[in-house]
Design a protein around this motif. Structure first.
Motif, PDB file in Angstrom:
ATOM      1  N   ALA A 172       0.829  -1.206   0.000  1.00  0.00           N
ATOM      2  CA  ALA A 172       0.000   0.000   0.000  1.00  0.00           C
ATOM      3  C   ALA A 172       0.865   1.258   0.000  1.00  0.00           C
ATOM      4  O   ALA A 172       0.593   2.215  -0.737  1.00  0.00           O
ATOM      5  CB  ALA A 172      -0.929  -0.007   1.216  1.00  0.00           C
ATOM      6  N   ILE A 173       1.918   1.270   0.807  1.00  0.00           N
ATOM      7  CA  ILE A 173       2.809   2.435   0.840  1.00  0.00           C
ATOM      8  C   ILE A 173       3.533   2.582  -0.495  1.00  0.00           C
ATOM      9  O   ILE A 173       3.743   3.704  -0.980  1.00  0.00           O
ATOM     10  CB  ILE A 173       3.809   2.319   2.001  1.00  0.00           C
ATOM     11  N   CYS A 174       3.900   1.471  -1.114  1.00  0.00           N
ATOM     12  CA  CYS A 174       4.522   1.542  -2.444  1.00  0.00           C
ATOM     13  C   CYS A 174       3.559   2.151  -3.458  1.00  0.00           C
ATOM     14  O   CYS A 174       3.975   2.920  -4.335  1.00  0.00           O
ATOM     15  CB  CYS A 174       4.969   0.153  -2.893  1.00  0.00           C
ATOM     16  N   ARG A 175       2.276   1.831  -3.339  1.00  0.00           N
ATOM     17  CA  ARG A 175       1.286   2.447  -4.237  1.00  0.00           C
ATOM     18  C   ARG A 175       1.215   3.950  -4.000  1.00  0.00           C
ATOM     19  O   ARG A 175       1.117   4.742  -4.948  1.00  0.00           O
ATOM     20  CB  ARG A 175      -0.097   1.818  -4.025  1.00  0.00           C
ATOM     21  N   ALA A 176       1.274   4.346  -2.738  1.00  0.00           N
ATOM     22  CA  ALA A 176       1.249   5.776  -2.417  1.00  0.00           C
ATOM     23  C   ALA A 176       2.478   6.484  -2.977  1.00  0.00           C
ATOM     24  O   ALA A 176       2.383   7.596  -3.512  1.00  0.00           O
ATOM     25  CB  ALA A 176       1.163   5.974  -0.905  1.00  0.00           C
ATOM     26  N   LEU A 177       3.639   5.843  -2.873  1.00  0.00           N
ATOM     27  CA  LEU A 177       4.871   6.435  -3.407  1.00  0.00           C
ATOM     28  C   LEU A 177       4.795   6.569  -4.924  1.00  0.00           C
ATOM     29  O   LEU A 177       5.230   7.579  -5.492  1.00  0.00           O
ATOM     30  CB  LEU A 177       6.074   5.587  -2.997  1.00  0.00           C
ATOM     31  N   ASP A 178       4.243   5.556  -5.587  1.00  0.00           N
ATOM     32  CA  ASP A 178       4.063   5.631  -7.040  1.00  0.00           C
ATOM     33  C   ASP A 178       3.078   6.745  -7.401  1.00  0.00           C
ATOM     34  O   ASP A 178       3.278   7.472  -8.388  1.00  0.00           O
ATOM     35  CB  ASP A 178       3.553   4.295  -7.584  1.00  0.00           C
ATOM     36  N   PHE A 179       2.023   6.866  -6.617  1.00  0.00           N
ATOM     37  CA  PHE A 179       1.023   7.916  -6.848  1.00  0.00           C
ATOM     38  C   PHE A 179       1.671   9.298  -6.760  1.00  0.00           C
ATOM     39  O   PHE A 179       1.413  10.181  -7.587  1.00  0.00           O
ATOM     40  CB  PHE A 179      -0.100   7.780  -5.819  1.00  0.00           C
ATOM     41  N   ILE A 180       2.532   9.483  -5.767  1.00  0.00           N
ATOM     42  CA  ILE A 180       3.227  10.764  -5.608  1.00  0.00           C
ATOM     43  C   ILE A 180       4.090  11.054  -6.834  1.00  0.00           C
ATOM     44  O   ILE A 180       4.084  12.173  -7.367  1.00  0.00           O
ATOM     45  CB  ILE A 180       4.082  10.750  -4.324  1.00  0.00           C
ATOM     46  N   GLU A 181       4.837  10.044  -7.309  1.00  0.00           N
ATOM     47  CA  GLU A 181       5.713  10.252  -8.466  1.00  0.00           C
ATOM     48  C   GLU A 181       4.917  10.631  -9.711  1.00  0.00           C
ATOM     49  O   GLU A 181       5.365  11.441 -10.523  1.00  0.00           O
ATOM     50  CB  GLU A 181       6.534   8.987  -8.738  1.00  0.00           C
TER      51      GLU A 181
ATOM     52  N   ASP B 142      -5.683  12.312  -0.861  1.00  0.00           N
ATOM     53  CA  ASP B 142      -5.660  11.570  -2.127  1.00  0.00           C
ATOM     54  C   ASP B 142      -4.747  10.348  -2.024  1.00  0.00           C
ATOM     55  O   ASP B 142      -5.051   9.283  -2.574  1.00  0.00           O
ATOM     56  CB  ASP B 142      -5.185  12.480  -3.260  1.00  0.00           C
ATOM     57  N   MET B 143      -3.621  10.510  -1.328  1.00  0.00           N
ATOM     58  CA  MET B 143      -2.700   9.380  -1.140  1.00  0.00           C
ATOM     59  C   MET B 143      -3.370   8.284  -0.316  1.00  0.00           C
ATOM     60  O   MET B 143      -3.263   7.094  -0.629  1.00  0.00           O
ATOM     61  CB  MET B 143      -1.429   9.848  -0.433  1.00  0.00           C
ATOM     62  N   ALA B 144      -4.048   8.693   0.755  1.00  0.00           N
ATOM     63  CA  ALA B 144      -4.728   7.714   1.614  1.00  0.00           C
ATOM     64  C   ALA B 144      -5.805   6.973   0.834  1.00  0.00           C
ATOM     65  O   ALA B 144      -5.966   5.751   0.967  1.00  0.00           O
ATOM     66  CB  ALA B 144      -5.333   8.428   2.827  1.00  0.00           C
ATOM     67  N   GLU B 145      -6.517   7.707  -0.007  1.00  0.00           N
ATOM     68  CA  GLU B 145      -7.595   7.092  -0.781  1.00  0.00           C
ATOM     69  C   GLU B 145      -7.058   6.054  -1.753  1.00  0.00           C
ATOM     70  O   GLU B 145      -7.661   4.990  -1.950  1.00  0.00           O
ATOM     71  CB  GLU B 145      -8.362   8.173  -1.540  1.00  0.00           C
TER      72      GLU B 145
ATOM     73  N   PHE C 112      -3.371   6.107   7.479  1.00  0.00           N
ATOM     74  CA  PHE C 112      -2.380   6.234   6.409  1.00  0.00           C
ATOM     75  C   PHE C 112      -1.198   7.087   6.854  1.00  0.00           C
ATOM     76  O   PHE C 112      -0.036   6.722   6.618  1.00  0.00           O
ATOM     77  CB  PHE C 112      -3.021   6.845   5.165  1.00  0.00           C
ATOM     78  N   ILE C 113      -1.467   8.230   7.480  1.00  0.00           N
ATOM     79  CA  ILE C 113      -0.377   9.112   7.918  1.00  0.00           C
ATOM     80  C   ILE C 113       0.529   8.386   8.907  1.00  0.00           C
ATOM     81  O   ILE C 113       1.760   8.450   8.812  1.00  0.00           O
ATOM     82  CB  ILE C 113      -0.944  10.404   8.540  1.00  0.00           C
ATOM     83  N   ARG C 114      -0.081   7.670   9.847  1.00  0.00           N
ATOM     84  CA  ARG C 114       0.718   6.947  10.841  1.00  0.00           C
ATOM     85  C   ARG C 114       1.546   5.847  10.183  1.00  0.00           C
ATOM     86  O   ARG C 114       2.743   5.696  10.466  1.00  0.00           O
ATOM     87  CB  ARG C 114      -0.193   6.350  11.912  1.00  0.00           C
ATOM     88  N   LEU C 115       0.932   5.085   9.261  1.00  0.00           N
ATOM     89  CA  LEU C 115       1.640   3.991   8.601  1.00  0.00           C
ATOM     90  C   LEU C 115       2.757   4.521   7.701  1.00  0.00           C
ATOM     91  O   LEU C 115       3.870   3.974   7.683  1.00  0.00           O
ATOM     92  CB  LEU C 115       0.658   3.161   7.772  1.00  0.00           C
ATOM     93  N   PHE C 116       2.481   5.589   6.962  1.00  0.00           N
ATOM     94  CA  PHE C 116       3.497   6.168   6.074  1.00  0.00           C
ATOM     95  C   PHE C 116       4.694   6.651   6.892  1.00  0.00           C
ATOM     96  O   PHE C 116       5.851   6.395   6.537  1.00  0.00           O
ATOM     97  CB  PHE C 116       2.884   7.334   5.288  1.00  0.00           C
TER      98      PHE C 116
END
Length: 282
Positions: A7-16, A27-30, A39-43
């Motif tokens: 899930a965090i890798c998906r968020a990192l890809d989303f940011i890129e 949006d990242m959490a979604e 999400f904030i705590r896990l990231f």
């Protein structure tokens, strides 16, 4: 655990994919399917930066590359990476890189260790499997060294070369100190490397070795198992995540390694001078 890492890798890809767009942490959490709080705590636990801070640092990293490699106006670069105005961009840039963007444009020089590269799965796996090196701040007295220059970075293989070079002069040595010195005029050039053993006075310097002085000062010391094997990951953590979460500022000109030659438990300690050192050597 793997689901969370994915899930965090998906968020990192989303940011890129959206560095130049007006995206929010929501949006990242979604995109991960998590609540905002979770999400904030896990990231933060996984990447060791908040989602917002990571986003800003990635934008600044790409903006810095454009400052150096293109002739685009500073204001256009700032707006392109979703900063409201050049002043906001300059404040954020100076906070991360300790130099204003106008100076980087003029000199074409930036310490690449401070650039937040896209965090990948390997970095996250390192955090998961090894944890993060803990920093211990301390004050070191002046150290006198007798040693020799070397032509490449410290690695497990280089340790053998250091021992072969210094052992004829110090057959009983139990550790050595390695120094990497970076040029403030071009951080992308290869540093100058030096390895030596501690001296108690200059008169004991062997004829075929060189002298080096490490000034007294305030240092941050990082120790972790398999440090040399994971040096790239550790540097990324120290210069980007650790420094982002402390009030201290690392002096960018020098890195020091204390390598123990104990057969039972060989270890390496990364020692970095902090900016409140008074010595001009830093």
């Amino acid at each position: 655990m793997d689901d969370q890492l994915n899930a965090i890798c998906r968020a990192l890809d989303f940011i890129e994919q959206h560095l130049k767009e007006d995206i929010r942490v929501e949006d990242m959490a979604e995109c991960c399917g998590y609540s905002l709080f979770y999400f904030i705590r896990l990231f933060n636990q996984t990447v060791h930066l908040t989602p917002y801070d990571y986003l800003i640092r990635r934008r600044l990293a790409e903006a810095a590359r454009e400052l150096i490699k293109t002739k685009r106006r500073l204001v256009d670069i700032a707006l392109d990476y979703d900063f409201q105005n050049p002043e906001t961009f300059a404040r954020a840039f100076n906070r991360v890189f300790h130099t204003p963007p106008s100076q980087v444009r003029k000199s074409g020089v930036l310490d690449s260790r401070l650039i937040q590269r896209a965090c990948g799965r390997n970095q996250l796996l390192y955090y998961r499997d090894y944890g993060t090196p803990k920093a211990q701040q301390c004050t070191h007295p002046q150290i006198l060294l007798a040693g020799s220059p070397f032509d490449s970075d410290l690695t497990v293989e280089m340790v053998e070369q250091v021992v072969a070079r210094l052992n004829p002069f110090y057959p009983e040595m139990r550790e050595f100190i390695w120094i990497s010195t970076y040029s403030s005029h071009s951080f992308d050039r290869q540093p100058a490397y030096f390895a030596g053993v501690e001296l108690h006075d200059w008169t004991a310097l062997p004829t075929n070795l060189y002298a080096r002085r490490l000034p007294s000062g305030h240092y941050a010391c990082f120790r972790q198992r398999d440090l040399l094997e994971n040096l790239g990951h550790i540097r990324a953590y120290v210069y980007q995540s650790w420094q982002a979460n402390t009030t201290e500022t690392i002096s960018s000109k020098i890195e020091i390694f204390r390598y123990s030659l104990s057969k039972n438990s060989p270890s390496t300690e990364l020692i970095l001078p902090l900016f409140n050192n008074n010595d001009s050597s830093f």
